[in-house]
Structures are given as structure tokens and as C-alpha cells.
Design an enzyme around this catalytic site. Structure first.
Site, PDB file in Angstrom:
ATOM      1  N   TYR A 133       0.857  -1.306   0.245  1.00  0.00           N
ATOM      2  CA  TYR A 133      -0.095   0.050  -0.162  1.00  0.00           C
ATOM      3  C   TYR A 133       1.039   1.327  -0.060  1.00  0.00           C
ATOM      4  O   TYR A 133       1.464   1.571   1.035  1.00  0.00           O
ATOM      5  CB  TYR A 133      -0.865  -0.133   1.446  1.00  0.00           C
ATOM      6  CG  TYR A 133      -2.085  -1.046   1.256  1.00  0.00           C
ATOM      7  CD1 TYR A 133      -2.348  -1.772   0.326  1.00  0.00           C
ATOM      8  CD2 TYR A 133      -2.678  -1.557   2.541  1.00  0.00           C
ATOM      9  CE1 TYR A 133      -3.425  -2.746   0.318  1.00  0.00           C
ATOM     10  CE2 TYR A 133      -3.567  -2.147   2.629  1.00  0.00           C
ATOM     11  CZ  TYR A 133      -3.692  -2.907   1.547  1.00  0.00           C
ATOM     12  OH  TYR A 133      -4.692  -3.985   1.575  1.00  0.00           O
ATOM     13  N   LEU A 139     -18.693  -1.690   2.802  1.00  0.00           N
ATOM     14  CA  LEU A 139     -19.305  -0.766   2.063  1.00  0.00           C
ATOM     15  C   LEU A 139     -19.055  -0.778   0.772  1.00  0.00           C
ATOM     16  O   LEU A 139     -19.437   0.242  -0.083  1.00  0.00           O
ATOM     17  CB  LEU A 139     -19.048   0.552   2.661  1.00  0.00           C
ATOM     18  CG  LEU A 139     -19.593   0.799   4.052  1.00  0.00           C
ATOM     19  CD1 LEU A 139     -19.011   2.220   4.793  1.00  0.00           C
ATOM     20  CD2 LEU A 139     -20.882   0.691   4.405  1.00  0.00           C
ATOM     21  N   GLY A 168     -17.293   2.260  -0.769  1.00  0.00           N
ATOM     22  CA  GLY A 168     -18.165   3.313  -0.786  1.00  0.00           C
ATOM     23  C   GLY A 168     -19.248   3.295  -1.529  1.00  0.00           C
ATOM     24  O   GLY A 168     -20.291   4.350  -1.388  1.00  0.00           O
TER      25      GLY A 168
END
Length: 351
Positions: A74, A226, A229
Site C-alpha cells: 500500500y 461498504l 463506498g
């Protein structure tokens, strides 16, 4: 409100405190019921504000979050360095926070994906660099980001097991593997958890992977709760993507698919409003409600989104609520795959 805790993995032997849950010698790892996924603070969602990211990590710790997840790829190490600095400036002792690290993804200087390497030597090399970047001598959970098709999972897990014996890893985890791979790995060394996408619109694990994990006593850390998003209640179909945001290529965010998926979100919004909650809170609470062996990871990059997400921990979903959610977002209702075809091909969990 204070976050409750959940234990990932079963535990055969008591630890030093008699509970067998956190000293690293048993199989179980007790963490907060919600964890923080730090990826977006360094990579793949477009630019992030480092000061706000640090403040968000501090706010998570202050709220009782004790699990933070990262990957050495990352931001090509940036995320680990960010977490190191946030841990130091938080004033918390190393043992108060469980750090989960993924490794194996190979990237070039410009961020291009080059493949995976989970060979034994790569395991040990990557871990050495991770420990240096994090400024610690151990990680709580270490896991390959994907199954390396060139390396038997037994060899990868065996190499991590050597690092467990050396004291540099407390627990072994896996990511995005199928039921058969999970069994093979667990036969080599106890696996504490499987990190895998699980949400209202990504329920593929329910058929075989989740039952297998439960049979073996392996916990689930659920990412994408989620759907990046998409089902947060905040996404708009015409939203512009920032440079470097991989969602611009994600099938579920493409024209046609995104409109269909946002119709599901609006149906879910009606359920949320009836509970005096937000869409994001209901979506996260649904994952929490699927079992005490599941710990959702929330990928908040800002404090206001973190506060909203943590509100899910105080939301109780009864049988009627769960039925209403199921009606609003039935299993298999999502439009589009969760990754592009080339990435889907790397997922042992989708075979």
C-alpha cells in the site's frame, strides 16, 4: 460508546493471563468488534491527507479500535510508515494494538502490478522490511495478500510458521482463498483468520468458505463492507474519480452497473431511516450481525466517516430488520463483478 471485543480463531491453550486470547501463544486473537483498514490512506482511492489520516488513526484508537490492517504494498511501504508514526504519536504501547499485514503483491516504482511472490524466501524478506518500516519486532497477523499460483500454500504457511517460532509473527492469516486452500493451510499451522470481501452485495463466502472457516475455528476479517463506498449512502452516480482511484475501473462503478447498484442503496436507505441510522451504519451492522466470529474492517480515511462507521456498533438489528434488509438487497443482487476480469482470475476464493 465503548466497542465490544470479538475473538478471531479458536484457542486450544490458555495464555499467560488465563484467557488464551492475546499473548500470541494460543490460536485466538481478541480485538475490537470493528477494525480499521488503512489502505486508502496511502493508495488506490486517490490522494489522501496525511495529517487527517493520522488524526483518524488516533481517533480510532481513542474509540477503542484495537485492530489496524495494512499491506506492505500500500503506497509501496508508505502505509506501514504512516501506521508506525501514528502508533508512536498516539502514546499507546505496542501491545495495545494488533497490526495485521498483507504481503506478496509485487509493484513497480510507478505502481504497476507485477504479480505475486509468496515463496519462503520472499516471506522472510518481506517480513524483515515490514518490521523495519513499522518500527517493531513482531506483527500480530501476517498473511499473503493472494494465493501465489506458483507456490504451494503449504510452503508459504510453513515459512510464516518459522517466523512464528522466531517470535516475529504472532498469528498466521490468509486472504481471498477458497475452502480447499483454507483446509490445506490450516493443516500446516493454525490459521487465525481469513481476510475476505464480505458485504451486503458481496456474499459469495456464504456457500462454502464461511462454513469451512467455522468448521475449522477460523475467524473472518471482512473488508469491503461498504463495497469501497458504493453502498455507503454517500456515493453519487456522476461522481468524478480522482487520479489513481482504482474504482474508476471497478465493474460495479461503471455506467449501467452503478445506477442499478445505487437503486439497492436507496432501498436500503428506507430501512436505515426507519432505524434512525445511516445507510453505512446499517450495512456495517448487517455484517456484524452475521456472527461473532466476523470482524468488519472499515476503511475510513477521515474522522467524520470513522465516527459514522463506529456508530454501527451500537445498532441492534432484530429479525424484522434483517428481513427488511434482505428484501431491500437480496443476495446476488449486485450488478458487476467486484474486480476486473484480470484480478478476478487471481482470486482463489472465486474458483
Amino acid at each position: 460508546m465503548a466497542l465490544t471485543t470479538r475473538t478471531l480463531g479458536s484457542d486450544d491453550r490458555p495464555g499467560k493471563d488465563g484467557t488464551g486470547s492475546v499473548d500470541g501463544h494460543g490460536r485466538g486473537l481478541t480485538v475490537s468488534a470493528l477494525g480499521l483498514g488503512a489502505m486508502g490512506m496511502s493508495d488506490l482511492y486517490g490522494p489522501a491527507d496525511e495529517a487527517e489520516s493520522t488524526a483518524t488513526i488516533h481517533a480510532a484508537f481513542d474509540a477503542g479500535v484495537t485492530l489496524i490492517d495494512t499491506g506492505d504494498f500500500y503506497g509501496m511501504g508508505h502505509n506501514e510508515l504512516l501506521i508506525r508514526d501514528a502508533l508512536r504519536s498516539s502514546g499507546r504501547a505496542r501491545g495495545e494494538v494488533a497490526v495485521s499485514v498483507k504481503f506478496g503483491a509485487q509493484r513497480s516504482y510507478d505502481g504497476q502490478w507485477l504479480g505475486y511472490d509468496a515463496s519462503p524466501n520472499a516471506v522472510k524478506t518481506a517480513l524483515a522490511y515490514t518490521l523495519r518500516r513499522l518500527g517493531t519486532d513482531y506483527v500480530d497477523v501476517y498473511r499473503p495478500a493472494r494465493l501465489d499460483p506458483q507456490v504451494p500454500i503449504e510452503e508459504t504457511v510453513g515459512a510464516i510458521a518459522e517466523m512464528v517460532q522466531a517470535g516475529h509473527v504472532r498469528h498466521i492469516g490468509l486472504s481471498e482463498v477458497g475452502a480447499e486452500t483454507l483446509r490445506r493451510a490450516h493443516a500446516v499451522h493454525p490459521i487465525v483468520d481469513l481476510q475476505i470481501e464480505y458485504s451486503l452485495i458481496s456474499r459469495g463466502i456464504e456457500a462454502a468458505i464461511l462454513p469451512t472457516a467455522r468448521e475449522l475455528g477460523i475467524g473472518i476479517t471482512a473488508y469491503g463492507v461498504l463495497s469501497r463506498g458504493l453502498i455507503s449512502g454517500h456515493w453519487q452516480a456522476d461522481r468524478a474519480f480522482a487520479a489513481g482511484d482504482f474504482r474508476s475501473l471497478s465493474p460495479r462503478f461503471q455506467a449501467g452497473n452503478v445506477d442499478a447498484n445505487l437503486k439497492l442503496v436507496e432501498a436500503l436507505r428506507a430501512v436505515a431511516e426507519a432505524k434512525d441510522a445511516t445507510v453505512a451504519q446499517v450495512a456495517i451492522a448487517w455484517v456484524l450481525a452475521q456472527g461473532e466470529d466476523i470482524v468488519p474492517l472499515v476503511g475510513a480515511r477521515r474522522r467524520e466517516r470513522l465516527t459514522e462507521a463506529l456508530g454501527a456498533a451500537g445498532l441492534t438489528l432484530g429479525a424484522a430488520d434483517l428481513a427488511a434488509i434482505e428484501e431491500a438487497v437480496p443476495a446476488g443482487a449486485a450488478s458487476g463483478d467486484r474486480y476486473v476480469a484480470a484480478q478476478m482470475a487471481h482470486l482463489d476464493s472465486e474458483r
